[in-house]
Design an enzyme around this catalytic site. Sequence first.
Site, PDB file in Angstrom:
ATOM      1  NE  ARG A 128      19.238  28.233 -19.990  1.00  0.00           N
ATOM      2  CZ  ARG A 128      18.341  27.731 -19.131  1.00  0.00           C
ATOM      3  NH1 ARG A 128      17.283  28.447 -18.797  1.00  0.00           N
ATOM      4  NH2 ARG A 128      18.510  26.536 -18.645  1.00  0.00           N
ATOM      5  CE  LYS A 150      37.041  42.982 -26.557  1.00  0.00           C
ATOM      6  NZ  LYS A 150      38.510  43.176 -26.689  1.00  0.00           N
ATOM      7  CD  GLU A 192      42.949  52.855 -22.472  1.00  0.00           C
ATOM      8  OE1 GLU A 192      43.049  52.767 -23.715  1.00  0.00           O
ATOM      9  OE2 GLU A 192      43.406  51.988 -21.700  1.00  0.00           O
ATOM     10  CE  LYS A 231      36.002  50.185 -26.922  1.00  0.00           C
ATOM     11  NZ  LYS A 231      36.255  49.705 -25.575  1.00  0.00           N
ATOM     12  CD  GLU A 241      40.156  42.570 -30.095  1.00  0.00           C
ATOM     13  OE1 GLU A 241      39.437  42.756 -29.103  1.00  0.00           O
ATOM     14  OE2 GLU A 241      41.399  42.537 -30.053  1.00  0.00           O
ATOM     15  NE  ARG A 245      36.190  45.780 -29.249  1.00  0.00           N
ATOM     16  CZ  ARG A 245      35.094  45.625 -28.515  1.00  0.00           C
ATOM     17  NH1 ARG A 245      34.000  45.138 -29.038  1.00  0.00           N
ATOM     18  NH2 ARG A 245      35.084  45.955 -27.238  1.00  0.00           N
ATOM     19  CG  ASN A 249      44.485  45.339 -29.033  1.00  0.00           C
ATOM     20  OD1 ASN A 249      43.845  45.568 -28.003  1.00  0.00           O
ATOM     21  ND2 ASN A 249      44.255  44.289 -29.795  1.00  0.00           N
ATOM     22  CG  HIS A 252      46.263  48.427 -24.792  1.00  0.00           C
ATOM     23  ND1 HIS A 252      46.178  49.731 -25.246  1.00  0.00           N
ATOM     24  CD2 HIS A 252      45.445  48.373 -23.701  1.00  0.00           C
ATOM     25  CE1 HIS A 252      45.339  50.410 -24.474  1.00  0.00           C
ATOM     26  NE2 HIS A 252      44.883  49.607 -23.530  1.00  0.00           N
ATOM     27  CG  HIS A 256      48.064  44.126 -22.115  1.00  0.00           C
ATOM     28  ND1 HIS A 256      47.311  43.851 -23.233  1.00  0.00           N
ATOM     29  CD2 HIS A 256      47.258  44.828 -21.276  1.00  0.00           C
ATOM     30  CE1 HIS A 256      46.097  44.368 -23.079  1.00  0.00           C
ATOM     31  NE2 HIS A 256      46.041  44.968 -21.902  1.00  0.00           N
ATOM     32  CG  HIS A 268      45.289  49.979 -18.202  1.00  0.00           C
ATOM     33  ND1 HIS A 268      45.815  48.830 -18.746  1.00  0.00           N
ATOM     34  CD2 HIS A 268      44.530  50.549 -19.178  1.00  0.00           C
ATOM     35  CE1 HIS A 268      45.385  48.703 -19.997  1.00  0.00           C
ATOM     36  NE2 HIS A 268      44.602  49.731 -20.281  1.00  0.00           N
TER      37      HIS A 268
HETATM   38  N1  LIG Z   1      35.078  46.071 -21.131  1.00  0.00           N
HETATM   39  C1  LIG Z   1      36.039  46.720 -21.749  1.00  0.00           C
HETATM   40  O1  LIG Z   1      36.012  46.879 -22.981  1.00  0.00           O
HETATM   41  C2  LIG Z   1      37.166  47.282 -20.961  1.00  0.00           C
HETATM   42  C3  LIG Z   1      38.043  48.220 -21.556  1.00  0.00           C
HETATM   43  C4  LIG Z   1      39.043  48.764 -20.771  1.00  0.00           C
HETATM   44  C5  LIG Z   1      39.183  48.392 -19.452  1.00  0.00           C
HETATM   45  N2  LIG Z   1      38.335  47.469 -18.913  1.00  0.00           N
HETATM   46  C6  LIG Z   1      38.466  47.062 -17.510  1.00  0.00           C
HETATM   47  O2  LIG Z   1      38.201  48.199 -16.703  1.00  0.00           O
HETATM   48  C7  LIG Z   1      38.856  48.039 -15.460  1.00  0.00           C
HETATM   49  C8  LIG Z   1      39.471  49.353 -15.068  1.00  0.00           C
HETATM   50  O3  LIG Z   1      38.459  50.334 -14.998  1.00  0.00           O
HETATM   51  P1  LIG Z   1      38.652  51.686 -14.182  1.00  0.00           P
HETATM   52  O4  LIG Z   1      39.953  52.268 -14.506  1.00  0.00           O
HETATM   53  O5  LIG Z   1      37.431  52.490 -14.377  1.00  0.00           O
HETATM   54  O6  LIG Z   1      38.801  51.179 -12.675  1.00  0.00           O
HETATM   55  P2  LIG Z   1      37.772  50.970 -11.482  1.00  0.00           P
HETATM   56  O7  LIG Z   1      36.449  50.511 -11.951  1.00  0.00           O
HETATM   57  O8  LIG Z   1      38.453  50.173 -10.457  1.00  0.00           O
HETATM   58  O9  LIG Z   1      37.605  52.457 -10.912  1.00  0.00           O
HETATM   59  C9  LIG Z   1      38.726  53.077 -10.323  1.00  0.00           C
HETATM   60  C10 LIG Z   1      38.451  53.488  -8.864  1.00  0.00           C
HETATM   61  O10 LIG Z   1      37.642  54.663  -8.854  1.00  0.00           O
HETATM   62  C11 LIG Z   1      36.493  54.453  -8.044  1.00  0.00           C
HETATM   63  N3  LIG Z   1      35.455  55.302  -8.629  1.00  0.00           N
HETATM   64  C12 LIG Z   1      34.671  55.030  -9.684  1.00  0.00           C
HETATM   65  N4  LIG Z   1      33.966  56.118 -10.029  1.00  0.00           N
HETATM   66  C13 LIG Z   1      34.292  57.087  -9.139  1.00  0.00           C
HETATM   67  C14 LIG Z   1      33.919  58.434  -8.988  1.00  0.00           C
HETATM   68  N5  LIG Z   1      33.085  59.033  -9.848  1.00  0.00           N
HETATM   69  N6  LIG Z   1      34.452  59.144  -7.965  1.00  0.00           N
HETATM   70  C15 LIG Z   1      35.342  58.563  -7.124  1.00  0.00           C
HETATM   71  N7  LIG Z   1      35.766  57.298  -7.232  1.00  0.00           N
HETATM   72  C16 LIG Z   1      35.245  56.569  -8.244  1.00  0.00           C
HETATM   73  C17 LIG Z   1      36.278  52.976  -8.079  1.00  0.00           C
HETATM   74  O11 LIG Z   1      35.533  52.557  -6.977  1.00  0.00           O
HETATM   75  C18 LIG Z   1      37.703  52.452  -8.068  1.00  0.00           C
HETATM   76  O12 LIG Z   1      38.188  52.468  -6.753  1.00  0.00           O
HETATM   77  C19 LIG Z   1      39.841  46.912 -15.625  1.00  0.00           C
HETATM   78  O13 LIG Z   1      39.399  45.786 -14.910  1.00  0.00           O
HETATM   79  C20 LIG Z   1      39.837  46.629 -17.115  1.00  0.00           C
HETATM   80  O14 LIG Z   1      40.064  45.269 -17.403  1.00  0.00           O
HETATM   81  C21 LIG Z   1      37.346  46.926 -19.645  1.00  0.00           C
HETATM   82 ZN   LIG Z   2      43.535  50.086 -22.043  1.00  0.00          ZN
END
Ligand SMILES: NC(=O)c1ccc[n+]([C@@H]2O[C@H](COP(=O)([O-])OP(=O)(O)OC[C@H]3O[C@@H](n4cnc5c(N)ncnc54)[C@H](O)[C@@H]3O)[C@@H](O)[C@H]2O)c1
Ligand SMILES: [Zn+2]
Length: 367
Positions: A128, A150, A192, A231, A241, A245, A249, A252, A256, A268
Amino acid sequence: LVCARESVMRSIFEVKTVERTYPILCGEDVLETLQKLWLPRWQQAVVIGDSNTARLFGTAITQALNGVAKKVIMLSFPAGEEHKTRATKELLENSMIEHGVDRFAVVVAVGGGIALDVAGYVAATYMRGIDSVYIATTLLAQVDAAIGGKTGVNTQHGKNLIGAFYQPHFVLIDIPALASLPEDEMRNGYAEAIKHAVIADAELFSGMEAFAKNKEKILPEPLLARCVQIKAEVVSQDERERGYRQVLNFGHTIGHALEKASDFSLAHGSAVAMGMLVEAKIAGKLCGFPGADRKRLTALLADLHLPVQPQYGFSQIKDYLKVDKKTRGGDVYCSLPTKIGQMNEAGGTWAMPVPISVIKDAFEKPE
Ligand SMILES: NC(=O)c1ccc[n+]([C@@H]2O[C@H](COP(=O)([O-])OP(=O)(O)OC[C@H]3O[C@@H](n4cnc5c(N)ncnc54)[C@H](O)[C@@H]3O)[C@@H](O)[C@H]2O)c1
Ligand SMILES: [Zn+2]
């Protein structure tokens, strides 16, 4: 928080949420800071990363935690969006139960947005809800995904459809980790960061322009820290949101749709770059976004090797737009800037209805 101020990490920002206020720290000494901020009640630590971050950072983190927690376990799942699933969450949870992880444990999430979203969601529902802390290692996670609470996973019906708002106890922005991050991943973060500048800070935008011209390898810390702060401030004003917030977007709505049209083969950051330019054009028409600002945005994206021409036409993306059927002809909600550094607000809402025809024109009409 007194503890946080004494930390060795340099820039500290606060996120205010309904539950509590917690710090985000940017800097170099992640392991030392992790130890300093450790709460005595965290007797067990579950470090969760994807296969890459577990390999790159797992050993150092577990070693650092061996001094402060009685039991430390490291779990990982294969890297990649296709593993951001309920199945992965279940495997992690089963391992935790088998290892005897109890409700006083803390999840230490390490990685990019995927690792943080998955590990954060595991923490949100394990027994939980157990505590979590984040170590962000991609630029995208540092300026965006790690901040705001999130958490969630994808389903075959769409991305991030299952999840929870669940805030960590602190977030560490691991700047040296960026040294190993591939350039393509860096670009997702740049998109971003530029978005943050457009929505809230013209000075940050100028800073990004200088950075793009200087061709430094890593985003200078003051710029990164400012992105974190923006942020954090947006989220603190509107955690769930309900209104403000929505400014996050920008780029986006169209972004998207482009991602979906590409069946997610488009990065992305690339989708958001093209999305911002299409939406900037729409903003020019609907809320006075200056043509000169759109030119600067185009140049900045191009300097950072982000795409500036939509790779898909209106006909290819139109089925992926979320159309509000209540209006005649159908409207699509977009969060639009009035100029670099300022978003359009109308009557307490930051997303305005855009007629489909205006979106079509933004794709098809040159000017
Ligand atoms: N929670 C939120 O508010 C929020 C906001 C934006 C995006 N997201 C989510 O985030 C995700 C994308 O995140 P991302 O772009 O970080 O991708 P990711 O987590 O897949 O990381 C990208 C790649 O880099 C690798 N990696 C990570 N750190 C590294 C480092 N220091 N050196 C070498 N390799 C490294 C990872 O293993 C992966 O292969 C999506 O799923 C998206 O939906 C969430
Ligand atoms: Zn984004």
